[in-house]
Design a protein around this motif. Structure first.
Motif, PDB file in Angstrom:
ATOM      1  N   SER A  81       0.828  -1.198   0.000  1.00 59.63           N
ATOM      2  CA  SER A  81       0.000   0.000   0.000  1.00 59.63           C
ATOM      3  C   SER A  81       0.864   1.249   0.000  1.00 59.63           C
ATOM      4  CB  SER A  81      -0.920   0.016   1.228  1.00 59.63           C
ATOM      5  OG  SER A  81      -0.178   0.233   2.412  1.00 59.63           O
TER       6      SER A  81
ATOM      7  N   TYR B 265      -8.268   5.586  14.741  1.00 60.24           N
ATOM      8  CA  TYR B 265      -9.195   4.925  13.825  1.00 60.24           C
ATOM      9  C   TYR B 265     -10.601   4.854  14.416  1.00 60.24           C
ATOM     10  CZ  TYR B 265      -5.382   3.757  10.717  1.00 60.24           C
ATOM     11  OH  TYR B 265      -4.331   3.849   9.831  1.00 60.24           O
TER      12      TYR B 265
ATOM     13  N   THR C  89      -4.585  -4.507  10.033  1.00 59.88           N
ATOM     14  CA  THR C  89      -3.889  -4.828   8.790  1.00 59.88           C
ATOM     15  C   THR C  89      -2.907  -5.972   8.962  1.00 59.88           C
ATOM     16  OG1 THR C  89      -4.092  -2.522   8.100  1.00 59.88           O
ATOM     17  CG2 THR C  89      -2.482  -3.855   6.940  1.00 59.88           C
TER      18      THR C  89
ATOM     19  N   ASN D 279       0.435   3.833   1.843  1.00 56.00           N
ATOM     20  CA  ASN D 279       0.677   4.210   3.240  1.00 56.00           C
ATOM     21  C   ASN D 279       1.887   3.473   3.800  1.00 56.00           C
ATOM     22  OD1 ASN D 279      -1.492   5.940   3.278  1.00 56.00           O
ATOM     23  ND2 ASN D 279      -2.903   4.460   4.181  1.00 56.00           N
ATOM     24  N   SER D 280       2.009   2.196   3.462  1.00 54.58           N
ATOM     25  CA  SER D 280       3.138   1.409   3.946  1.00 54.58           C
ATOM     26  C   SER D 280       4.447   1.927   3.355  1.00 54.58           C
ATOM     27  CB  SER D 280       2.944  -0.063   3.578  1.00 54.58           C
ATOM     28  OG  SER D 280       4.076  -0.825   3.935  1.00 54.58           O
TER      29      SER D 280
ATOM     30  N   SER E  90       0.548   1.673   9.471  1.00 56.91           N
ATOM     31  CA  SER E  90       0.577   0.627   8.431  1.00 56.91           C
ATOM     32  C   SER E  90       1.723  -0.360   8.622  1.00 56.91           C
ATOM     33  CB  SER E  90       0.682   1.265   7.047  1.00 56.91           C
ATOM     34  OG  SER E  90       1.875   2.005   6.935  1.00 56.91           O
TER      35      SER E  90
ATOM     36  N   ASP F 255      -8.166  -0.393   7.126  1.00 59.05           N
ATOM     37  CA  ASP F 255      -8.022   0.355   5.891  1.00 59.05           C
ATOM     38  C   ASP F 255      -9.368   0.950   5.487  1.00 59.05           C
ATOM     39  OD1 ASP F 255      -9.523  -1.708   4.823  1.00 59.05           O
ATOM     40  OD2 ASP F 255      -7.872  -2.616   3.717  1.00 59.05           O
ATOM     41  N   ASN F 256      -9.388   1.621   4.344  1.00 60.43           N
ATOM     42  CA  ASN F 256     -10.605   2.318   3.927  1.00 60.43           C
ATOM     43  C   ASN F 256     -11.765   1.367   3.641  1.00 60.43           C
ATOM     44  OD1 ASN F 256      -9.411   4.822   4.130  1.00 60.43           O
ATOM     45  ND2 ASN F 256      -8.801   4.922   1.984  1.00 60.43           N
ATOM     46  N   SER F 257     -11.464   0.161   3.177  1.00 66.79           N
ATOM     47  CA  SER F 257     -12.552  -0.759   2.845  1.00 66.79           C
ATOM     48  C   SER F 257     -13.356  -1.135   4.082  1.00 66.79           C
ATOM     49  CB  SER F 257     -12.004  -2.010   2.154  1.00 66.79           C
ATOM     50  OG  SER F 257     -11.158  -2.737   3.012  1.00 66.79           O
TER      51      SER F 257
END
Length: 477
Positions: free
Chosen positions: A27, A374, A415, A29-30, A475, A337-339
């Motif tokens: 990702s 979060y 994650t 972010n990572s 992340s 994450d966003n999902s």
């Protein structure tokens, strides 16, 4: 000379960044987080990256998948969902079918499940069940400590091995650092078999430490299965001053799905030990169950893979999307994450009662403050977040929806569990067990404090700073 060394370090780090960008499925972010680590602390950052930042290499991935395929293929076809579609509850057909299409996760109906939320009850039942073993014990834990409860279980395993029972003990090299051949000598001398997942020639340094076998599996005589959040150690009995009472969730079950949990163990065992297992003897023989239940189960495994198909995460997503009335989630970690985040927000905005419970105190500071970030992001959409008792530690990994489906296992809502760890969950299709899990959640609410939007918005600048730093590196946590 020093300038040359420093220049070489920067070149190596730059090559590492380019490798992450162009050669790895990672990702954004990572990549940003690791680039920042490599920039801030070039030498130390690179060493940390080697230890916990690398993706699993293709040889390991293909090796694990090939081992699993060879283990599964012997009776994969006969358990396909298409063979028993007429027996499946139509309301759950979509999630059952989608999970099975991702991996080997057959739907098995005739199971009887016991739910454990208290550590003493769990360990008492585990010890009792182990003592009754007649043919085989397959036991796998991320953490297996050589403390009081650990040695009590190990001595029992040693006793059963001396009785001629086939006892296999598989443990994670990172999580179970305290286990070594000296500690396990008497068990091995008694005929016990051991396997170590991703071993390293150095106990302190393990280049595969980022990829942990986080599974907790016990299968006895291919008839009784245990899976859930408890590891083996005194702290899980509430004996740690740091954590206090340990709140976790585990299941014991009998029935058709025990085979599938055993198969999960045997695939891990085969990869770790290269033992050529006689699957016909281990799995294929008909088992005479003394009792049959009405609880349906899919044993779902996940781990790092090249296709980015994260089975447990996708199962969680499907549960969130299916819910019409409520979604209750418990997890020690909430790094999503966003999902996952968007699905939870949309569910809450659609009128679904979404409640998430996280610990009131953390086991890792960065993770705790990342949890808060979060969680705070979800509040404006109507998601309710609760901190469990600050004098205890919440370690349960559960999702339950609409008194119909619940998931209990080893995967956190984060994650790392979704993409890096090797995990296993039981997806349970049972009104009775779902209601029991819902009731356990509601009892825990009595010991919890709600993180309201007002409280979150009024947090101090220090807290905001901690959150910001933790979010930046979330992340890679």
């Amino acid at each position: 000379m020093i300038k040359i060394i420093v220049t070489l370090i920067h070149i190596v780090n730059l090559v590492t960044i380019f490798y992450m960008v162009f050669k790895e499925k990672r990702s954004a972010n990572s990549i940003v987080a690791w680039s920042l680590v490599l920039y801030i602390a070039p030498l130390v950052g690179f060493v940390i990256f080697l230890l916990i930042g690398r993706k699993l290499n293709k040889n390991n991935m293909f090796g694990i998948k090939q081992m699993e395929y060879e283990t599964y293929k012997t009776y994969l076809e006969q358990n396909k969902i298409s063979n028993h579609l007429e027996h499946i509850n139509k309301n759950n057909k979509d999630i059952i079918e989608s999970i099975e299409k991702m991996s080997y996760s057959p739907y098995k109906e005739k199971n009887n499940i016991d739910l454990f939320t208290d550590s003493k009850d769990f360990f008492d039942e585990l010890l009792h069940s182990l003592s009754l073993a007649q043919k085989s014990i397959n036991i796998e834990f991320y953490i297996f400590k050589n403390d009081e409860i650990g040695m009590k279980i190990l001595k029992l395993l040693e006793k059963k091995a001396r009785e001629g029972i086939a006892v296999r003990l598989l443990y994670d090299s990172v999580g179970s650092r305290a286990l070594n051949r000296k500690v396990l000598k008497e068990f091995i001398d008694a005929g016990g078999m051991i396997g170590e997942f991703f071993p390293s020639w150095l106990k302190i340094i393990n280049l595969n430490m980022n990829f942990r076998n986080h599974r907790k599996i016990v299968v006895i005589d291919n008839k009784i299965g245990f899976v859930g959040g408890f590891n083996i150690g005194d702290e899980y009995l509430g004996k740690s001053h740091k954590f206090g009472y340990w709140r976790d969730t585990h299941i014991k079950f009998k029935g058709d799905a025990v085979k599938d949990l055993n198969l999960r163990f045997l695939a891990d065992w085969k990869y770790a030990t290269k033992e050529n297992i006689d699957l016909e003897n281990a799995l294929m023989k008909t088992i005479d169950f003394n009792e049959e239940g009405n609880d349906a189960i899919q044993i779902v495994s996940s781990g790092p893979n090249l296709s980015d198909t994260f089975e447990i995460k996708f199962g969680y997503l499907k549960m969130i999307q299916k819910a019409k009335k409520y979604i209750y989630i418990q997890s020690p970690y909430l790094i999503i994450d966003n999902s996952i985040s968007d699905s939870l927000k949309l569910a809450a905005l659609s009128g679904v009662d979404v409640k998430i419970m996280i610990p009131g105190k953390g086991d890792h500071p960065f993770v705790f403050w990342a949890n808060i970030f979060y969680a705070g992001d979800l509040l404006e959409s109507g998601v309710k977040v609760y901190h469990y008792d600050k004098n205890a530690f919440l370690h349960a990994k559960t999702v339950v929806i609409d008194d119909q489906i619940c998931s209990i296992g080893t995967a956190n809502m984060d994650t790392r569990s979704f993409e890096l760890n090797f995990e296993v969950n039981a997806f349970i299709y049972s009104n009775e067990i779902s209601r029991k899990q819902k009731s356990a959640f509601e009892n825990d609410l009595l010991k919890s404090e709600e993180l309201t939007l007002e409280r979150y918005n009024n947090r101090s600048k220090i807290v905001k700073l901690k959150e910001g730093i933790s979010k930046l590196f979330s992340s890679i946590l």
